[in-house]
Design a protein around this motif. Structure first.
Motif, PDB file in Angstrom:
ATOM      1  N   TRP A 296       0.790  -1.159  -0.118  1.00  0.00           N
ATOM      2  CA  TRP A 296       0.229   0.173  -0.660  1.00  0.00           C
ATOM      3  C   TRP A 296       1.104   0.921   0.057  1.00  0.00           C
ATOM      4  O   TRP A 296       0.942   2.007  -0.923  1.00  0.00           O
ATOM      5  N   CYS A 297       1.980   1.369   1.124  1.00  0.00           N
ATOM      6  CA  CYS A 297       2.933   2.354   0.890  1.00  0.00           C
ATOM      7  C   CYS A 297       3.278   3.098  -0.603  1.00  0.00           C
ATOM      8  O   CYS A 297       3.513   3.942  -1.288  1.00  0.00           O
ATOM      9  N   GLY A 298       3.724   1.742  -1.543  1.00  0.00           N
ATOM     10  CA  GLY A 298       4.208   1.790  -2.257  1.00  0.00           C
ATOM     11  C   GLY A 298       3.286   2.159  -3.485  1.00  0.00           C
ATOM     12  O   GLY A 298       3.798   3.373  -4.000  1.00  0.00           O
ATOM     13  N   LEU A 299       2.108   2.095  -3.461  1.00  0.00           N
ATOM     14  CA  LEU A 299       0.887   2.289  -4.176  1.00  0.00           C
ATOM     15  C   LEU A 299       0.325   3.721  -4.212  1.00  0.00           C
ATOM     16  O   LEU A 299       0.573   4.734  -5.627  1.00  0.00           O
ATOM     17  N   LEU A 300       0.921   3.838  -2.679  1.00  0.00           N
ATOM     18  CA  LEU A 300       0.439   5.288  -2.127  1.00  0.00           C
ATOM     19  C   LEU A 300       1.733   6.180  -3.054  1.00  0.00           C
ATOM     20  O   LEU A 300       0.963   7.530  -3.529  1.00  0.00           O
ATOM     21  N   LEU A 301       2.918   5.782  -2.450  1.00  0.00           N
ATOM     22  CA  LEU A 301       3.453   7.073  -3.072  1.00  0.00           C
ATOM     23  C   LEU A 301       3.930   7.322  -4.752  1.00  0.00           C
ATOM     24  O   LEU A 301       3.389   8.354  -5.568  1.00  0.00           O
ATOM     25  N   GLN A 302       3.359   6.336  -5.363  1.00  0.00           N
ATOM     26  CA  GLN A 302       3.553   6.179  -6.725  1.00  0.00           C
ATOM     27  C   GLN A 302       2.394   6.710  -7.156  1.00  0.00           C
ATOM     28  O   GLN A 302       2.610   7.908  -8.583  1.00  0.00           O
ATOM     29  N   LEU A 303       0.964   7.177  -6.517  1.00  0.00           N
ATOM     30  CA  LEU A 303       0.261   7.874  -7.204  1.00  0.00           C
ATOM     31  C   LEU A 303       0.013   9.190  -6.736  1.00  0.00           C
ATOM     32  O   LEU A 303      -0.760  10.057  -7.213  1.00  0.00           O
ATOM     33  N   GLY A 304       0.693   9.336  -5.545  1.00  0.00           N
ATOM     34  CA  GLY A 304       0.816  10.727  -4.980  1.00  0.00           C
ATOM     35  C   GLY A 304       1.463  11.096  -5.059  1.00  0.00           C
ATOM     36  O   GLY A 304       2.088  12.364  -5.485  1.00  0.00           O
ATOM     37  N   PHE A 305       2.757  10.375  -5.994  1.00  0.00           N
ATOM     38  CA  PHE A 305       4.376  11.378  -6.677  1.00  0.00           C
ATOM     39  C   PHE A 305       3.698  12.335  -7.421  1.00  0.00           C
ATOM     40  O   PHE A 305       4.625  13.768  -7.314  1.00  0.00           O
ATOM     41  N   ILE A 306       2.518  12.711  -8.430  1.00  0.00           N
ATOM     42  CA  ILE A 306       2.072  13.476  -8.870  1.00  0.00           C
ATOM     43  C   ILE A 306       1.885  14.740  -8.620  1.00  0.00           C
ATOM     44  O   ILE A 306       2.462  16.098  -8.462  1.00  0.00           O
ATOM     45  N   SER A 307       1.719  14.545  -7.109  1.00  0.00           N
ATOM     46  CA  SER A 307       1.813  16.235  -6.484  1.00  0.00           C
ATOM     47  C   SER A 307       2.379  16.911  -5.598  1.00  0.00           C
ATOM     48  O   SER A 307       2.258  18.090  -5.801  1.00  0.00           O
ATOM     49  N   TYR A 316       8.955  17.408   0.313  1.00  0.00           N
ATOM     50  CA  TYR A 316       9.460  17.605   1.884  1.00  0.00           C
ATOM     51  C   TYR A 316       9.429  15.935   1.898  1.00  0.00           C
ATOM     52  O   TYR A 316       9.895  14.947   2.014  1.00  0.00           O
ATOM     53  N   ALA A 317       8.491  15.519   1.420  1.00  0.00           N
ATOM     54  CA  ALA A 317       7.834  14.375   2.530  1.00  0.00           C
ATOM     55  C   ALA A 317       7.832  12.995   0.817  1.00  0.00           C
ATOM     56  O   ALA A 317       9.003  12.043   0.434  1.00  0.00           O
ATOM     57  N   ILE A 318       7.741  13.902  -0.059  1.00  0.00           N
ATOM     58  CA  ILE A 318       7.528  12.110  -1.321  1.00  0.00           C
ATOM     59  C   ILE A 318       9.180  12.595  -1.309  1.00  0.00           C
ATOM     60  O   ILE A 318       8.995  11.102  -2.428  1.00  0.00           O
ATOM     61  N   LEU A 319      10.413  12.873  -1.687  1.00  0.00           N
ATOM     62  CA  LEU A 319      11.404  12.502  -2.355  1.00  0.00           C
ATOM     63  C   LEU A 319      12.006  11.730  -1.232  1.00  0.00           C
ATOM     64  O   LEU A 319      12.471  11.004  -1.643  1.00  0.00           O
ATOM     65  N   PRO A 320      12.128  11.949  -0.394  1.00  0.00           N
ATOM     66  CA  PRO A 320      12.780  11.254   1.126  1.00  0.00           C
ATOM     67  C   PRO A 320      11.898   9.928   0.524  1.00  0.00           C
ATOM     68  O   PRO A 320      12.726   8.695   0.667  1.00  0.00           O
ATOM     69  N   LEU A 321      10.148   9.862   0.428  1.00  0.00           N
ATOM     70  CA  LEU A 321       9.684   8.392   0.235  1.00  0.00           C
ATOM     71  C   LEU A 321      10.084   8.309  -0.524  1.00  0.00           C
ATOM     72  O   LEU A 321      10.902   6.636  -0.540  1.00  0.00           O
ATOM     73  N   GLY A 322      10.960   8.390  -1.662  1.00  0.00           N
ATOM     74  CA  GLY A 322      11.088   8.177  -3.127  1.00  0.00           C
ATOM     75  C   GLY A 322      11.987   7.312  -3.332  1.00  0.00           C
ATOM     76  O   GLY A 322      12.447   5.880  -3.232  1.00  0.00           O
ATOM     77  N   ILE A 323      13.573   8.080  -2.218  1.00  0.00           N
ATOM     78  CA  ILE A 323      13.754   7.146  -1.788  1.00  0.00           C
ATOM     79  C   ILE A 323      14.509   5.693  -0.972  1.00  0.00           C
ATOM     80  O   ILE A 323      14.809   5.290  -1.643  1.00  0.00           O
ATOM     81  N   LEU A 324      13.193   5.779  -0.496  1.00  0.00           N
ATOM     82  CA  LEU A 324      12.871   4.878   0.733  1.00  0.00           C
ATOM     83  C   LEU A 324      12.880   3.743  -0.707  1.00  0.00           C
ATOM     84  O   LEU A 324      12.406   2.409  -0.156  1.00  0.00           O
ATOM     85  N   PHE A 325      11.920   3.830  -1.193  1.00  0.00           N
ATOM     86  CA  PHE A 325      11.231   3.184  -2.440  1.00  0.00           C
ATOM     87  C   PHE A 325      12.095   2.140  -3.418  1.00  0.00           C
ATOM     88  O   PHE A 325      11.733   1.177  -3.278  1.00  0.00           O
ATOM     89  N   HIS A 326      12.758   3.809  -3.168  1.00  0.00           N
ATOM     90  CA  HIS A 326      14.225   2.620  -4.557  1.00  0.00           C
ATOM     91  C   HIS A 326      15.131   1.939  -2.963  1.00  0.00           C
ATOM     92  O   HIS A 326      15.430   0.827  -4.434  1.00  0.00           O
TER      93      HIS A 326
END
Lengths: 373, 146
Positions: A296-307, A316-326
């Protein structure tokens, strides 16, 4: 305004007409094609745009392909509706002024050098793969565009000459000599080499966002050149950001369109983990809690990245989460790397104006304190 | 898309005090980006370099999605090698795709001959086998004596 509304109406009506045509005439052709009974023109068209069909139809049942054909029409409809909305809401000047990003000279310079030095760091050793490519020439298939223009596998010397041209272009870009021209040439050579790497029936997504950025960079450089002021608005920067954010968003959207929210089930997650057999992944698959939460975290990050395109604070939230995702994908499935190019291109979302200013003020304070001693 | 482009060009012609070159460029780039981003996933290889992103979108609901292939080599001493990628100079990840595609195209014999041609002369291999592995079932689907 009137013609704007007419255009909007055309884009709104087109998907409806296309969907009717598809349901009445074309959907049945998918079935006929599956059983090798389609008319010649349709089979040729499928062969031209989707040559993997011949292999895939041995593996999957008819409904799989009907679903895929439906997806094409749905996707076309979504794009058309999006354009209808765009045409209704915006004139081109409004579109550009609203989405263009402020780009000072300092910001541009920092981004420019970091990007091209990064490109050098990621690709300088590609020449080491050329002997393998020529060795595998019997397996060469050519990516689509290569086949269409009749581009065959090159000999080793030609590969090296082209790579020297690539490095020279990179050097000239870094020296800012004819940088619009050479950044364009650089991007084309980057695409050419990747074309050869992917001409053996397997493509990779490792360099995707980096490639998109390098294709748009010449536009950004040109844009900066024709705007004389030190602080200007850049649409090129927005386009690069749009590409990066859309890559995530569409990956998420694809999952929803193909599998629904069922994609994020613990069962699906565990199956992917087990396919890759990574020690960390296997450990996580044992945890009931993580198997439910992580997809769910992965999916929400992908869908929410466009924000990130619409809110600075979101970065501030998306970029660190993106790093964690990769990093998570690397640890759990062994895909990608900790220094992924997908993470590197986050540089296009950073405010280099502030970063450079902060760094230079820190440097000067360090110098002062040293001189004081 | 074309209609929008024509419309935008007409709008631009009407406006006099704009940098046309720049706006055309922006417009072209914007439309190109939109076009390329919405290509359906099954065409991911078709419009290179405009990839599509849908990695792992399909839930693994069929056994066939878990199938994989491997080349096993046998030496004169009777040893079995399960990974010959270093000898032939083809990455294992590449070989996995080649094996699957050649299998479904019924061209595995040709793949084995081409692979054998890449083996160094010093190798003491006597046999190459292609195995199809699905769940717990393993089937030998092609064989080449060297």
């Amino acid at each position: 305004m009137k013609s704007q509304k007419i255009i909007s109406a055309i884009f709104f009506l087109t998907p409806i007409v296309v969907s009717i045509l598809y349901l009445v005439f074309f959907r049945s052709l998918v079935e006929k094609s599956y059983y090798d009974q389609a008319p010649g023109w349709f089979s040729e068209m499928v062969e031209a745009v989707y040559p993997r069909f011949e292999v895939e139809k041995e593996r999957f049942e008819l409904s799989f392909f009907q679903n895929k054909a439906d997806q094409i029409v749905i996707r076309f409809g979504l794009v058309s509706l999006f354009l209808a909305l765009l045409a209704f809401k915006n004139t081109q000047s409004r579109l550009f002024s609203y989405y263009s990003r402020p780009l000072s000279k300092r910001h541009f310079n920092a981004l420019y050098y970091i990007f091209y030095l990064g490109l050098l760091a990621y690709t300088w050793d590609w020449y080491q793969d050329f002997p393998q490519l020529t060795r595998m020439s019997d397996f060469y298939q050519g990516v689509h565009i290569f086949r269409w223009i009749g581009l065959d596998i090159l000999n080793l010397k030609t590969f090296y000459v082209l790579f020297a041209a690539y490095l020279l272009s990179l050097l000239l870009v870094l020296l800012k000599i004819k940088n619009v021209l050479f950044s364009g040439l650089l991007a084309l050579l980057l695409v050419l080499f990747q074309g050869y790497f992917f001409s053996f029936e397997k493509i990779q997504h490792s360099y995707t966002t980096l490639t998109y950025a390098s294709l748009i960079m010449p536009f950004l450089i040109f844009e900066k050149k024709v705007q004389a002021t030190s602080v200007s608005l850049s649409f090129g920067l927005f386009l690069i950001q749009l590409c990066i954010a859309s890559a995530y968003f569409l990956a998420g959207l694809e999952k929803i369109l193909v599998s629904g929210f069922n994609w994020a089930s613990a069962e699906t997650f565990r199956t992917y983990i087990q396919l890759h057999q990574q020690p960390w992944g296997m450990a996580v698959a044992d945890s009931e809690f993580l198997s439910h939460v992580l997809p769910w975290c992965g999916l929400l990050l992908q869908l929410g990245f466009i924000s990130i395109l619409f809110s600075k604070k979101a970065s501030y939230a998306i970029l660190p989460l993106g790093i964690l995702f990769h990093w998570g994908t690397r640890l759990l499935m062994g895909i990608g790397s900790f220094f992924s190019t997908w993470i590197f291109v986050y540089i296009f979302f950073l405010n280099w104006d502030k970063i450079v200013l902060k760094l230079s003020s820190k440097l000067s304070s360090v110098r002062k304190s040293k001189n004081g001693r | 898309m074309l209609t929008l482009l024509i419309y935008q060009f007409r709008q631009l012609k009407k406006a006099k005090k704009v940098n046309h070159k720049l706006i055309y460029l922006r417009l072209g780039a914007f439309l190109a980006v939109l076009l390329t981003l919405f290509i359906p996933f099954i065409f991911q290889q078709t419009f290179f370099p405009f990839y599509r992103f849908g990695m792992f979108a399909e839930p693994v609901s069929r056994d066939i999605q878990k199938e994989h292939f491997a080349i096993h080599a046998k030496s004169a001493q009777g040893l079995i090698y399960s990974d010959i990628s270093a000898w032939v100079g083809i990455r294992k990840s590449n070989m996995d795709y080649l094996l699957r595609n050649y299998y479904y195209r019924h061209e595995l014999d040709s793949l084995l001959r081409r692979t054998a041609a890449l083996l160094p002369d010093s190798s003491s291999l006597t046999e190459l086998n292609v195995l199809r592995i699905m769940n717990t079932d393993t089937t030998k689907v092609a064989r080449l004596e060297l």
